[in-house]
Write an enzyme that holds these catalytic residues in place. Structure first.
Site, PDB file in Angstrom:
ATOM      1  N   ASP A 252       0.834  -1.201   0.000  1.00 15.13           N
ATOM      2  CA  ASP A 252       0.000   0.000   0.000  1.00 15.13           C
ATOM      3  C   ASP A 252       0.872   1.255   0.000  1.00 15.13           C
ATOM      4  OD1 ASP A 252      -2.457  -1.382  -0.055  1.00 15.13           O
ATOM      5  OD2 ASP A 252      -2.295  -1.802   2.080  1.00 15.13           O
TER       6      ASP A 252
ATOM      7  N   LYS B 117       0.428  -7.747  -3.323  1.00 11.30           N
ATOM      8  CA  LYS B 117      -0.895  -7.195  -3.630  1.00 11.30           C
ATOM      9  C   LYS B 117      -0.749  -5.734  -4.034  1.00 11.30           C
ATOM     10  CE  LYS B 117      -4.258  -5.885  -0.579  1.00 11.30           C
ATOM     11  NZ  LYS B 117      -5.031  -4.674  -0.943  1.00 11.30           N
TER      12      LYS B 117
ATOM     13  N   ASP C  27      -5.775  -5.910  -6.758  1.00  9.79           N
ATOM     14  CA  ASP C  27      -6.971  -5.727  -5.926  1.00  9.79           C
ATOM     15  C   ASP C  27      -7.711  -4.468  -6.367  1.00  9.79           C
ATOM     16  OD1 ASP C  27      -8.756  -5.613  -3.794  1.00  9.79           O
ATOM     17  OD2 ASP C  27      -7.265  -4.924  -2.340  1.00  9.79           O
ATOM     18  N   LEU C  28      -8.483  -4.592  -7.464  1.00 11.10           N
ATOM     19  CA  LEU C  28      -9.181  -3.412  -7.999  1.00 11.10           C
ATOM     20  C   LEU C  28     -10.693  -3.481  -7.786  1.00 11.10           C
ATOM     21  CD1 LEU C  28      -7.230  -2.806 -11.354  1.00 11.10           C
ATOM     22  CD2 LEU C  28      -6.843  -1.772  -9.112  1.00 11.10           C
ATOM     23  N   LYS C  29     -11.191  -4.582  -7.283  1.00 10.04           N
ATOM     24  CA  LYS C  29     -12.606  -4.720  -6.869  1.00 10.04           C
ATOM     25  C   LYS C  29     -13.590  -4.187  -7.916  1.00 10.04           C
ATOM     26  CE  LYS C  29     -11.653  -4.407  -1.879  1.00 10.04           C
ATOM     27  NZ  LYS C  29     -10.252  -3.985  -1.820  1.00 10.04           N
ATOM     28  N   LEU C  30     -13.589  -4.816  -9.098  1.00  6.09           N
ATOM     29  CA  LEU C  30     -14.468  -4.337 -10.172  1.00  6.09           C
ATOM     30  C   LEU C  30     -15.955  -4.526  -9.839  1.00  6.09           C
ATOM     31  CD1 LEU C  30     -11.668  -4.538 -11.591  1.00  6.09           C
ATOM     32  CD2 LEU C  30     -12.887  -5.135 -13.664  1.00  6.09           C
TER      33      LEU C  30
ATOM     34  N   ASP D 180     -19.442  -3.339 -12.169  1.00 12.25           N
ATOM     35  CA  ASP D 180     -20.075  -2.541 -13.232  1.00 12.25           C
ATOM     36  C   ASP D 180     -21.012  -3.468 -14.003  1.00 12.25           C
ATOM     37  OD1 ASP D 180     -20.579  -0.555 -15.280  1.00 12.25           O
ATOM     38  OD2 ASP D 180     -18.631   0.324 -14.833  1.00 12.25           O
TER      39      ASP D 180
ATOM     40  N   ASN E  11     -20.927  -6.469 -19.341  1.00 15.65           N
ATOM     41  CA  ASN E  11     -20.101  -6.282 -20.536  1.00 15.65           C
ATOM     42  C   ASN E  11     -18.832  -5.466 -20.230  1.00 15.65           C
ATOM     43  OD1 ASN E  11     -19.688  -6.501 -23.450  1.00 15.65           O
ATOM     44  ND2 ASN E  11     -20.024  -4.277 -23.437  1.00 15.65           N
TER      45      ASN E  11
ATOM     46  N   THR F 180     -15.603  -5.303   5.008  1.00 10.75           N
ATOM     47  CA  THR F 180     -15.575  -5.356   6.477  1.00 10.75           C
ATOM     48  C   THR F 180     -15.922  -3.997   7.097  1.00 10.75           C
ATOM     49  OG1 THR F 180     -13.188  -5.154   6.244  1.00 10.75           O
ATOM     50  CG2 THR F 180     -14.031  -7.315   6.844  1.00 10.75           C
TER      51      THR F 180
ATOM     52  N   ARG G 227       0.764  -3.614   6.836  1.00 13.53           N
ATOM     53  CA  ARG G 227       1.637  -2.882   7.757  1.00 13.53           C
ATOM     54  C   ARG G 227       2.541  -3.720   8.661  1.00 13.53           C
ATOM     55  NH1 ARG G 227      -3.384   0.727   9.293  1.00 13.53           N
ATOM     56  NH2 ARG G 227      -4.265  -1.269   8.642  1.00 13.53           N
TER      57      ARG G 227
HETATM   58  O1  C5P Z   1      -1.891  -3.075   6.736  1.00 11.28           O
HETATM   59  P1  C5P Z   1      -2.883  -4.188   6.798  1.00 11.28           P
HETATM   60  O2  C5P Z   1      -2.285  -5.540   7.138  1.00 11.28           O
HETATM   61  O3  C5P Z   1      -4.083  -3.866   7.651  1.00 11.28           O
HETATM   62  O4  C5P Z   1      -3.385  -4.297   5.284  1.00 11.28           O
HETATM   63  C1  C5P Z   1      -4.398  -5.181   4.892  1.00 11.28           C
HETATM   64  C2  C5P Z   1      -4.682  -5.033   3.441  1.00 11.28           C
HETATM   65  O5  C5P Z   1      -5.856  -5.765   3.125  1.00 11.28           O
HETATM   66  C3  C5P Z   1      -4.957  -3.607   2.974  1.00 11.28           C
HETATM   67  O6  C5P Z   1      -4.455  -3.496   1.648  1.00 11.28           O
HETATM   68  C4  C5P Z   1      -6.463  -3.495   3.004  1.00 11.28           C
HETATM   69  O7  C5P Z   1      -6.962  -2.579   2.069  1.00 11.28           O
HETATM   70  C5  C5P Z   1      -6.865  -4.907   2.622  1.00 11.28           C
HETATM   71  N1  C5P Z   1      -8.205  -5.310   3.075  1.00 11.28           N
HETATM   72  C6  C5P Z   1      -8.587  -5.334   4.402  1.00 11.28           C
HETATM   73  N2  C5P Z   1      -9.839  -5.761   4.750  1.00 11.28           N
HETATM   74  C7  C5P Z   1     -10.687  -6.145   3.813  1.00 11.28           C
HETATM   75  C8  C5P Z   1     -10.310  -6.138   2.478  1.00 11.28           C
HETATM   76  C9  C5P Z   1      -9.045  -5.715   2.132  1.00 11.28           C
HETATM   77  O8  C5P Z   1      -7.823  -4.980   5.280  1.00 11.28           O
HETATM   78  N3  C5P Z   1     -11.866  -6.593   4.176  1.00 11.28           N
END
Ligand code: C5P
Length: 232
Positions: free
Chosen positions: A10, A32, A59-62, A64, A67, A119, A211
């Protein structure tokens, strides 16, 4: 399917991302790439990380019309990513179109994973904003079943949901789980967290760790600790 640790890169510049990856001289972690980095640097950062020999979860979570998602997935497939995702809320028709778009002429395709309910959505918000009046857990399992029916490979979920997803959709259906912290680590803004060891016990197939690795004094040691607890 082998278990693996996916490192959430990130960052918002290619420079910072590549400097971080330069720490890894012996191993090639699964990476990722999220919206922040992709929107900042575009497809070239994906190609560069692939050239360096890493697997990539884009991880772009499409979400739409079918098509549009089908065509976008065809582009991602040509980028040669290993895993990508979409929102199950886009419906079974959208997810089926995504699988079609993602499948290459030779029949291979990247893994495709669905986001069920984010979440950040809780029961109250789901009822108030989305007018969904069912228990959250039931909604998550229903979306997971839809993803499976559409031919997807798995879902993103909390490690705590992995057992129920596997019970509902089968052991082969992948659970890709963020929300992972070391027992002695800082939770940051994550609330429902588990350790890599606990995620393994709960049957997660992949853990996504940001992190605890990217901000560690010694990222390589933190990564190895994840591998030791989750994979070995
Ligand atoms: O830094 P950390 O370990 O919290 O990062 C978790 C990664 O997973 C981040 O890129 C966050 O956007 C992603 N993520 C999440 N919870 C979700 C979906 C994705 O923490 N439900």
């Amino acid at each position: 399917m082998g278990k693996d640790v996916i490192v959430a890169c990130d960052f918002n510049t290619a420079e910072e991302t590549l400097r971080f990856l330069d720490n890894f001289t012996e191993e090639k972690p699964y990476v990722k790439i999220g919206m922040e980095l992709f929107y900042a640097e575009g497809p070239e950062i994906v190609r560069e990380i692939k050239r360096r020999g890493h697997k990539i979860f884009l991880d772009l979570k499409l979400h739409d019309i079918p098509n549009t998602v089908k065509k976008a997935m065809a582009v991602l497939s040509r980028l040669d990513v290993d895993m990508c995702n979409l929102h199950a809320a886009g419906t079974v028709a959208m997810m089926k179109a995504a699988v079609e778009g993602l499948t290459r002429p030779d029949g291979t395709r990247p893994l495709l994973i669905a986001v069920t309910q984010l979440t950040s959505t809780d029961q109250e918000r789901m009822e108030r904003d989305l007018l969904i009046n069912e228990p959250l857990e039931k909604v998550v399992m229903h979306y997971a079943s839809n993803a499976k029916a559409a031919g997807l490979d798995g879902v993103v979920c909390s490690p705590l949901e992995s057992p129920a997803v596997h019970e509902t959709c089968g052991k082969e259906f992948l659970t890709v789980t963020p929300g992972v912290r070391f027992a002695d680590g800082d939770k940051g803004d994550q609330v429902r967290v588990t350790t890599p060891e606990k995620a393994k016990e709960l049957g997660s197939d992949y853990i996504v760790v940001g992190r605890p690795i990217t901000q560690a004094q010694d990222p390589v040691a933190a990564y190895r600790r994840c591998i030791k607890e989750f994979v070995d």
